[in-house]
Design a protein around this motif. Structure first.
Motif, mmCIF file in Angstrom:
data_model
loop_
_atom_site.group_PDB
_atom_site.id
_atom_site.type_symbol
_atom_site.label_atom_id
_atom_site.label_comp_id
_atom_site.label_asym_id
_atom_site.label_seq_id
_atom_site.Cartn_x
_atom_site.Cartn_y
_atom_site.Cartn_z
ATOM 1 N N THR A 1 26.887 14.011 -12.213
ATOM 2 C CA THR A 1 25.445 13.993 -11.980
ATOM 3 C C THR A 1 24.764 13.171 -13.072
ATOM 4 O O THR A 1 25.433 12.706 -13.997
ATOM 5 C CB THR A 1 24.865 15.420 -12.028
ATOM 6 N N GLY A 2 23.460 13.029 -12.955
ATOM 7 C CA GLY A 2 22.714 12.325 -13.991
ATOM 8 C C GLY A 2 22.225 13.260 -15.074
ATOM 9 O O GLY A 2 21.440 12.870 -15.937
ATOM 10 N N LEU A 3 22.661 14.521 -15.019
ATOM 11 C CA LEU A 3 22.155 15.519 -15.954
ATOM 12 C C LEU A 3 22.789 15.375 -17.325
ATOM 13 O O LEU A 3 23.841 14.756 -17.481
ATOM 14 C CB LEU A 3 22.447 16.929 -15.414
ATOM 15 N N GLY A 4 22.157 15.945 -18.324
ATOM 16 C CA GLY A 4 22.672 15.908 -19.682
ATOM 17 C C GLY A 4 21.752 16.750 -20.535
ATOM 18 O O GLY A 4 20.994 17.567 -20.017
ATOM 19 N N VAL A 5 21.812 16.573 -21.837
ATOM 20 C CA VAL A 5 20.890 17.265 -22.728
ATOM 21 C C VAL A 5 19.647 16.386 -22.855
ATOM 22 O O VAL A 5 19.790 15.193 -23.104
ATOM 23 C CB VAL A 5 21.531 17.493 -24.114
ATOM 24 N N PRO A 6 18.424 16.881 -22.694
ATOM 25 C CA PRO A 6 18.015 18.261 -22.448
ATOM 26 C C PRO A 6 17.641 18.548 -20.993
ATOM 27 O O PRO A 6 17.086 19.613 -20.741
ATOM 28 C CB PRO A 6 16.782 18.367 -23.332
ATOM 29 N N VAL A 7 17.907 17.636 -20.055
ATOM 30 C CA VAL A 7 17.560 17.939 -18.663
ATOM 31 C C VAL A 7 18.774 18.599 -18.021
ATOM 32 O O VAL A 7 19.694 17.933 -17.573
ATOM 33 C CB VAL A 7 17.137 16.677 -17.889
ATOM 34 N N PHE A 8 18.776 19.936 -18.008
ATOM 35 C CA PHE A 8 19.951 20.663 -17.539
ATOM 36 C C PHE A 8 19.877 20.958 -16.050
ATOM 37 O O PHE A 8 20.870 21.257 -15.426
ATOM 38 C CB PHE A 8 20.102 21.975 -18.312
ATOM 39 N N TRP A 9 18.666 20.944 -15.508
ATOM 40 C CA TRP A 9 18.488 21.203 -14.082
ATOM 41 C C TRP A 9 17.853 19.969 -13.442
ATOM 42 O O TRP A 9 16.903 19.400 -13.983
ATOM 43 C CB TRP A 9 17.577 22.405 -13.849
ATOM 44 N N LYS B 1 9.345 27.787 -21.734
ATOM 45 C CA LYS B 1 9.366 26.328 -21.744
ATOM 46 C C LYS B 1 7.979 25.787 -21.388
ATOM 47 O O LYS B 1 7.362 26.259 -20.436
ATOM 48 C CB LYS B 1 10.365 25.851 -20.695
ATOM 49 N N LEU C 1 11.003 21.924 -26.608
ATOM 50 C CA LEU C 1 10.214 22.188 -27.815
ATOM 51 C C LEU C 1 10.877 21.600 -29.051
ATOM 52 O O LEU C 1 10.207 21.283 -30.027
ATOM 53 C CB LEU C 1 10.073 23.699 -27.999
ATOM 54 N N ALA C 2 12.225 21.451 -29.013
ATOM 55 C CA ALA C 2 12.938 21.112 -30.238
ATOM 56 C C ALA C 2 12.990 19.618 -30.533
ATOM 57 O O ALA C 2 14.058 19.037 -30.644
ATOM 58 C CB ALA C 2 14.343 21.710 -30.198
ATOM 59 N N LEU D 1 30.266 18.629 -13.485
ATOM 60 C CA LEU D 1 28.900 18.139 -13.290
ATOM 61 C C LEU D 1 28.638 16.836 -14.036
ATOM 62 O O LEU D 1 27.515 16.329 -14.032
ATOM 63 C CB LEU D 1 27.900 19.215 -13.709
ATOM 64 N N ALA D 2 29.685 16.275 -14.655
ATOM 65 C CA ALA D 2 29.533 14.974 -15.307
ATOM 66 C C ALA D 2 29.180 13.887 -14.303
ATOM 67 O O ALA D 2 28.623 12.853 -14.677
ATOM 68 C CB ALA D 2 30.824 14.602 -16.035
ATOM 69 N N PHE E 1 12.727 16.488 -29.479
ATOM 70 C CA PHE E 1 13.194 15.220 -28.936
ATOM 71 C C PHE E 1 12.861 15.153 -27.446
ATOM 72 O O PHE E 1 12.459 16.129 -26.837
ATOM 73 C CB PHE E 1 14.687 15.007 -29.184
#
Lengths: 438, 277
Positions: A64-72, A242, A390-391, A61-62, A393
């Motif tokens: 994709t444009g996803l990463g931390v924190p947008v997982f979906w 969330k 919530l954490a 899945l690299a 950032f």
């Protein structure tokens, strides 16, 4: 020359009514060049989508444009989008069959076809999103019943089976019609297919009674399923803690949104089918107007739910919730938020309430607007909450080329499958239109 | 025609008994379903017996210098991916413990503090209940585990963790050759498409238990210490059994300076912080 032969053959079969003739004729003709070109184009886009997926399977899945924190991201958006499209069929034909609204008759088959052809693409969206798609069966082998995803798997599987049965049951009399009244020159496998699939339907009173009873039971079951499926899709978000997702309204909100989107796409496709198959005698202005009123009512419902949700969040003013809300209203997601408000409410409400253009155009334009708006609505729900965890950032996300390619591929695949269905099955429920007409 | 009629009436007769059967079955099964559902969903609070160890951590923010030694020690101990600037920009570098800047706005201006954040090892972890395959679980000694071969990579647990303490492998992790050769043999490598998380270096717990058993004695305080705790030059991290009232970590977690992150969510973290003074 062929025209003359065709007309002559019609003359030989006086029992074929005008409706039957209009509906069956396109099934006998070879597809035109334009149709083939369109199909080839859709197939090409679909293949590009499949290719993008193959690349993603190889690289992970690299891509994709996803990463931390947008997982979906877009895959989940597409999943909800296709499930929404699939609600066209069941909603319209099941509800309206239960309340015996006569104007449903010319739309039911088309609506059910949309359901059947969109569900495979909805289901595969989830598999595309998975990190280890080959382990999909783990969900069945090691089920964990507290997970809303598992509820979803159960609901959607039931929904696929039941709506396929529903589509097929409503199709049986028309398959018999194809078996008996299609010209003999169609290919032999199709003859065989109609012969087998019509299950010896001859239209006796007993058969009709049993058929009617089964349709009624299936309609009621499906209505419950439609609500459960999309409520559960909402639960996947609502059950987490969330900000932006954790809201009780999300279940019913998703149901209403899916219904609205389903009707939007139905109106859009119905206009094209009416034009292409020359169905003006059966899909009349009156039918279209009923569809418009129904869609208008759902647009208002959607606006109501959106307003309730925003007002509740705003009044409560919890910092984490407000951070998500502001990121939608004036933050990085303003385009999807305001696009959604315009697409799902402002534009379709204006078009359908004031009818500034011809009715068929109203339905086409508002159908387009609603579907784009509903895609953006899912984007507005899924992504900003991911980007504002919530954490402590804030993250960012924009879909990559691979994600866009798979999205385009899946949309093209849906239309391709729908067109293929239209070549094999009658697009109008002949028995129902005749029944309502009498 | 008469055959048809017969067929229909036969089905009608059957449907009465069938209905009766389903009713009976439903009435019979309902209590079981209800009990199971209640056990699964309702009371998340486990009963921890007095003898069981409950591993916990206390991080003293007053002592922490944000030197990132814990981050490095953790990555080396647990064979974490190396990462590159592109991956860092996408937020895809996996570090089970991270030093998180937290900005607090107040009337006198804003103030940033730096918090080392491992997995909070919640007693009621939001990540566990949402997993569709039960690939993540709470072990009897309070560590939230992850079963790599069962994880399907749906990232639902990652999404529902309020601390963003779970990580997804976006691609196959890779290391330069010398690093790949120097991996910790006690820690299983992860691969593309699965979720991983801080496990309080449970391989060290395993080793400590084996050693204690070999020496025919009970596990003592200090036998089991995670890599981040050991590496901290300021001794800002205390670790031990929360169920043992005499342990340092129990004593510190009762301190008036102690607090837990996002405590209001009710996740019952077993990692607490001592606030700066």
């Amino acid at each position: 020359m062929s025209q003359i032969i065709m007309d002559a053959s019609v003359m030989e079969k006086p029992e074929r009514s005008k409706l039957e003739h209009t509906v069956l004729k396109p099934l006998e003709r070879l597809p035109t060049k334009g149709q083939n070109v369109l199909l080839a184009f859709l197939a090409l886009v679909f293949l590009i989508g499949l290719g993008a997926w193959a690349r993603q399977l190889a690289l992970g899945l690299a891509v994709t444009g996803l990463g931390v924190p947008v997982f979906w991201g877009v895959y989940i958006v597409n999943f909800i989008f296709f499930i929404g499209i699939s609600h066209a069929g069941t909603l319209l034909s099941a509800i309206l069959r239960i309340v015996k609204a006569d104007w449903r008759a010319p739309f039911t088959r088309l609506a059910e076809m949309i359901t059947i052809t969109s569900i495979p693409f909805a289901a595969t969206c989830v598999i595309v999103d998975m990190g280890r798609p080959e382990r999909f069966l783990n969900v069945i082998l090691y089920p964990h019943f507290t997970s809303p995803i598992l509820w979803d798997v159960c609901c959607i599987t039931t929904y696929i089976i039941t709506s396929s049965l529903y589509f097929y049951t409503a199709l049986i009399p028309d398959l018999a019609l194809c078996r008996d009244r299609l010209e003999p020159h169609i290919s032999s496998w199709r003859k065989e297919f109609y012969q087998l699939s019509s299950l010896g339907w001859t239209g006796t009173d007993v058969q009709k009674r049993v058929h009617h009873n089964i349709m009624t039971i299936l309609s009621i079951v499906l209505l419950a399923l439609v609500i459960s499926v999309h409520t559960n899709v909402g639960f996947v978000f609502g059950m987490t803690i969330k900000p932006g997702w954790h809201t009780a309204v999300i279940g019913p909100y998703f149901v209403i949104g899916a219904a609205l989107q389903g009707l939007g796409i139905l109106g859009l496709i119905a206009i094209f089918v009416r034009w292409f198959f020359r169905l003006h005698t059966w899909i009349t202005e009156k039918h279209l107007d009923s569809l418009r009123q129904f869609t208008l009512a759902l647009t208002c419902f959607w606006g109501y739910f959106t307003g309730v949700e925003i007002l509740t969040t705003f009044y409560g003013h919890a910092p984490a919730e407000m951070q998500v809300l502001w990121s939608k209203i004036s933050g990085p997601f303003w385009w999807s938020f305001w696009g959604m408000i315009l697409g799902c409410f402002v534009i379709p409400f204006f078009l359908m309430a004031f009818r500034p253009v011809r009715l068929s155009r109203v339905l086409v334009l508002s159908g387009l607007s609603i579907n784009i708006g509903m895609w953006l609505e899912r984007y507005t729900i899924v992504v900003p909450s991911g980007a504002n965890p919530l954490a402590y950032f804030v993250g960012h996300y924009f879909p990559s080329l691979t994600e866009w390619a798979i999205t385009a591929g899946w949309v093209a695949g849906f239309f391709m499958l729908l067109l293929l269905f239209m070549r094999i099955f009658p697009v109008v429920t002949v028995w129902e239109v005749e029944e309502v007409g009498h | 025609m008469s055959n048809h009629e017969k067929g229909v009436s036969l089905t009608d007769n059957h449907s009465t008994t069938r209905r009766g059967f389903f009713k009976g079955a439903a009435v019979f099964l309902l209590p079981f379903v209800f009990r199971r559902a209640r056990a699964e969903v309702a009371p998340r609070k486990r009963e921890v017996k007095s003898g069981t160890r409950l591993w916990g951590m206390v991080i003293d923010l007053d002592r922490c210098t944000a030197c990132q030694s814990c981050v490095i020690a953790c990555s080396v101990e647990n064979n974490q991916m190396l990462g590159n600037p592109q991956e860092a920009a996408m937020g895809r570098v996996i570090r089970w413990i991270r030093v998180q800047p937290v900005v607090k706005e107040s009337a006198g201006g804003s103030r940033q503090s730096l918090m080392p954040m491992p997995c909070m090892q919640c007693e009621d972890p939001p990540c566990i209940k949402v997993c569709p395959t039960a690939a993540t679980f709470l072990d009897p000694e309070g560590i939230v585990g992850q079963v790599y071969p069962r994880c399907i990579g749906c990232r639902y647990c990652v999404n529902s963790c309020p601390y963003t303490a779970k990580f997804f492998n976006w691609e196959t992790p890779s290391w330069p050759k010398p690093m790949a050769e120097a991996q910790n043999p006690d820690v299983s490598p992860r691969y593309k498409g699965i979720v991983e998380k801080c496990l309080f270096c449970h391989q060290r717990l395993q080793r400590a238990k084996e050693k204690a058993a070999f020496e025919k004695r009970a596990l003592a305080e200090g036998d089991y210490i995670p890599a981040c705790v050991l590496a901290c030059p300021a001794k800002a991290i205390a670790f031990g059994d929360l169920n043992d009232p005499g342990s340092e970590v129990s004593r510190l977690s009762q301190s008036p300076r102690a607090y837990r992150l996002l405590d209001e969510l009710g996740t019952e973290p077993k990692v607490s912080y001592l606030r700066e003074e």
